[in-house]
Design an enzyme around this catalytic site. Structure first.
Site, mmCIF file in Angstrom:
data_model
loop_
_atom_site.group_PDB
_atom_site.id
_atom_site.type_symbol
_atom_site.label_atom_id
_atom_site.label_comp_id
_atom_site.label_asym_id
_atom_site.label_seq_id
_atom_site.Cartn_x
_atom_site.Cartn_y
_atom_site.Cartn_z
ATOM 1 C CD GLU A 471 -42.005 103.638 18.296
ATOM 2 O OE1 GLU A 471 -42.912 103.412 17.476
ATOM 3 O OE2 GLU A 471 -41.637 102.806 19.147
ATOM 4 C CG HIS A 541 -32.837 95.429 21.212
ATOM 5 N ND1 HIS A 541 -33.318 94.354 20.509
ATOM 6 C CD2 HIS A 541 -33.889 95.922 21.898
ATOM 7 C CE1 HIS A 541 -34.603 94.187 20.769
ATOM 8 N NE2 HIS A 541 -34.978 95.126 21.606
#
Ligand SMILES: Cc1ncc(C[n+]2csc(CCOP(=O)(O)OP(=O)(O)O)c2C)c(N)n1
Ligand SMILES: [Mg+2]
Length: 741
Positions: A471, A541
């Protein structure tokens, strides 16, 4: 400590016989110039140390011991043609590229006219746009991924030269304010210390450069220490060269970086390899650090005299001076003359810098955002200009699209319109093995939520591609590309995994314009799937956490709740001149709520304008994201059952946010509830509630209330998830309680 003077016994008279000798490509004149630069670099450090002790400057970071490798790099590369991501020890490099000592002293005093930052950054944080020296920060290593992105940007423009053009603008467009230059064979230089090679971002950058065969020269200036930590504690086996030797496509050099001839010749080989397009190069330069880490450090606390003396014997300035004498390039008189000239130049530079005016306090907010293009301004409001979607021939209304559909449509429209847009991230491509696509063996993936499906197929693999699972690299590379004028629209697959990119987002992306005093900008769009209510999303999530990002000056944060807003705001995000974090609620991607017909390819909503979802008179509810449909449900129930009229405001944009709409509504209703999905304490709503309490106190008939998630992570089991996240009934009860107060 001043420069060690030459042992006069070694001084030889100028030797005419060697007049035309060339030293690994350096002529005698260039050698003298190299020495002048090195000596200047060292003496600037000495002068700054003095100025710091006299409290005339506020910080000092020396390049002592690193001069030879820096100057060699500067002479082997081309300022204003190649690109540079140096680190704080690169004074020699910067001087060789053309930075003036006066500019460096302006940094020290923090002058308004300091060309690097106008007094915003510490000295030795170089930034000189005309020379292509890109603004540098203090986190060690955060420049490395950007250098990779910079090289990618150069290559992209060479392959897509039309993308560099600025088309006549019908609508607001960041391209009008971003001049692109590219050469086709430019190299990006990036340097770092030995300790910094322990950072994960270094390895992500090496990997990306090797994968892309990018023309980047990584220069590790290994002085054996990171503050007090020696290299064998940083680097397994003590040699970074050994560790990186397995990277494919690289050219490797390991060199005595205190030796100017060896350094120059290593750099020339590295430059040739990169310039010819073979791939990246790695120059591992062994240097010394004679002045401790910084003025705040005393290396005698952790380095014995014997070790320090061993280093001193390799001092590059002394060594070069001796070389000049030995080779008869300069005699002692010549050396003295040169040094006298440098001293005089520095004296003048210091005297002038000490007279330079400091910046005025009124300037502090300048360049937090683009001074050229305000995404909150009416130029981004094309809502009225866009015609209503036409009914089809049989008179049917146009089909409603989901938020996911309209985000994809917006990306497609914008990619068509603007060739500078590249999309990358994890899994965003249709398929990396393009031959599968060509042979129609597979359909393609296009993102875990399928929002980028079909874009690679339509626009090609160099505009839509998968990144490694890294990322920081996604955001860091995007930042470097945007610095060159590209418009990366990158994706972070789940908000829960944005954290490796946090250093890049907070300390780089958001502050590059401000810290360089508008010298550089990087208007990247980061799309992020966020939020819970997924029934099984669990801890990793379901996260929100938008307030962490609204707390970052320089970053726009957008959070739409429906298809039309997503389309209009994403287009504004892409066309605007600031970095934008675009938060897309996963639960809303394909919800029935908020579907809308495709609004056409130019539909834009300006930032910072809230939407009144449901007008009312008794209570104001301020919310955004997935709480909007839940709050609407609660408000409608309250209206139905108790005849209470709720005004529901969807903020849509969290930074900037629409205070006017909030204030007008609360003035009318006298009651305010702030509702958000994130955990309650310290959340985004706390700021809104505080502002209402502060500025609308005399309008209120009840305390400002908040509804949010419990102060805990979201659990997997749906019963727990329901109990943790704010539900329509929680909102209903809070609204009811507040109107009854
Ligand atoms: C990410 C980060 N962690 C810690 C620091 C504090 N710090 C500044 S310089 C430095 C040591 C760097 O050593 P090295 O990379 O070897 O470079 P050198 O200073 O020796 O040239 C540290 C720990 C920082 N600036 N950034
Ligand atoms: Mg070091």
């Amino acid at each position: 400590m001043a420069t060690t003077k030459t042992d006069p016994k070694l001084a030889l008279a100028a030797n005419g016989a060697k007049k035309n000798k060339v030293y690994d490509g350096l002529t005698r004149d260039q050698f003298i110039q190299a020495y002048r630069l090195m000596y200047t670099s060292r003496r600037i450090d000495d002068r700054e140390i003095l100025l710091k002790r006299q409290q005339k400057i506020y910080f000092q970071m020396s390049g002592a011991g690193h001069e030879a490798i820096g100057v060699a790099a500067g002479l082997a590369l081309k300022p204003g043609y190649d690109w540079f991501y140096p680190y704080y020890r690169d004074r020699g490099l910067c001087l060789a590229l053309g930075v003036k000592p006066y500019d460096m002293f302006l940094q020290g005093v923090g002058a308004a006219s300091d060309p690097s930052s106008g007094g915003r950054q510490m000295p030795s944080h170089w930034s000189y746009p005309a020379l292509h020296i890109v603004t540098q920060s203090s986190p060690t290593g955060s420049q490395i991924l950007q250098a990779v992105g910079c090289a990618e940007g150069g290559r992209y423009f060479a392959r897509h030269p039309n993308a560099a053009e600025v088309p006549p603008a019908k609508f607001a467009d960041y391209r009008q304010f971003k001049t692109v230059t590219f050469q086709g064979d430019e190299i990006t230089y990036v340097s770092l210390g030995d300790g910094t090679s322990s950072e994960g971002e270094f390895w992500e950058a090496m990997n990306a450069a090797a994968l892309g065969k990018l023309p980047v020269i990584f220069c590790v200036q290994d002085n054996g220490y990171a503050i007090s930590v020696p290299v064998e504690v940083q680097t397994a086996g003590g040699s970074i060269s050994r560790l990186v030797s397995g990277f494919p496509n690289f050219h490797f050099e390991e060199v005595d970086g205190t030796d100017p001839v060896a350094s120059y010749s290593a750099f020339q080989r590295a430059v040739q390899y990169c310039r010819e397009g073979h791939g990246p190069a790695f120059v591992h330069a062994h240097v010394i650090r004679p002045y401790s880490h910084s003025l705040s450090d005393d290396e005698r606390l952790y380095r014995p005299d014997t070790e320090r003396e061993r280093d001193a014997a390799r001092d590059p300035v002394t060594r070069t001076q001796m070389f000049l004498l030995r080779e008869g390039i300069l005699d002692e008189k010549g050396i003295n003359q040169l040094e006298k000239e440098v001293e005089a130049e520095l004296q003048t530079a210091v005297d002038s810098a000490l007279e330079a005016l400091p910046p005025v306090p009124e300037s502090i907010m300048k360049y937090v955002y683009s001074p050229d293009l305000d995404p909150a301004s009416p130029v981004f409001d094309t809502q009225a200009a866009v015609p209503e979607p036409a009914a089809s021939a049989d008179g049917k209304k146009p089909a409603n699209k989901t938020m996911a559909d309209l985000i994809t449509a917006t990306l497609r429209d914008e990619m068509k319109r603007d060739e500078r847009i590249v999309i990358f991230g994890e899994d965003v491509a249709d398929v990396s093995r393009e031959e599968y696509l060509k042979r129609k063996l597979v359909k393609g993936k296009g993102g875990v939520f399928k929002l980028t499906f079909g874009l690679q197929n339509e626009f090609g693999g160099d505009r839509v591609f998968n990144s490694p699972l890294a990322e920081a690299a996604i955001v860091g590379r995007a930042t470097g590309m945007a610095t060159r004028g590209l418009k990366p629209v990158v994706e972070i697959q789940f908000f829960d995994y944005i954290w490796p990119a946090m250093m890049q987002i907070r300390d780089e992306l958001s502050v590059i314009r401000w810290r360089s005093n508008n010298g550089f900008s990087c208007p990247v769009v980061i799309r992020v799937a966020i939020g819970g209510y997924l029934t099984g999303g669990a801890i990793y999530h379901s996260q929100c956490g938008e307030s962490v990002f609204t707390h970052i000056p320089g970053l726009r944060v957008i959070f739409p709740s429906n298809a039309l807003d997503a389309a209009g705001l994403l287009r504004t995000a892409i066309r605007c001149d600031d970095p934008v974090l675009f938060l897309e609620h996963k639960r809303l991607y394909r919800e029935t709520f908020g579907r809308a017909p495709y609004p056409g390819p130019d539909y834009m909503i300006p930032f910072g304008k809230a939407k009144v979802v449901h007008p009312g008179t008794d209570l104001t509810v301020i919310t955004y994201g997935a709480v909007v449909p839940r709050a609407l449900q609660a408000a409608q129930k309250l209206e139905r059952e108790q005849d209470v009229s709720v005004e529901l405001i969807d903020l849509r944009c969290l930074n900037p946010f629409d205070w006017e709409t909030i204030a007008a509504s609360v003035a009318k209703t006298s009651r305010a509830l702030v509702a958000y999905e994130d955990s309650l304490s310290w959340g985004y709503g706390a700021e809104i509630a505080a502002r209402i309490a502060d500025q609308l106190f005399d309008k209120l008939d009840a305390p400002v209330r908040r509804v949010g998630a419990k102060d805990v992570f979201v659990a997997y089991q749906p019963i727990l998830e329901d109990a943790i996240l704010p539900q329509p009934n929680d909102l209903f009860l809070a609204m009811k309680e507040l109107v009854e107060y």
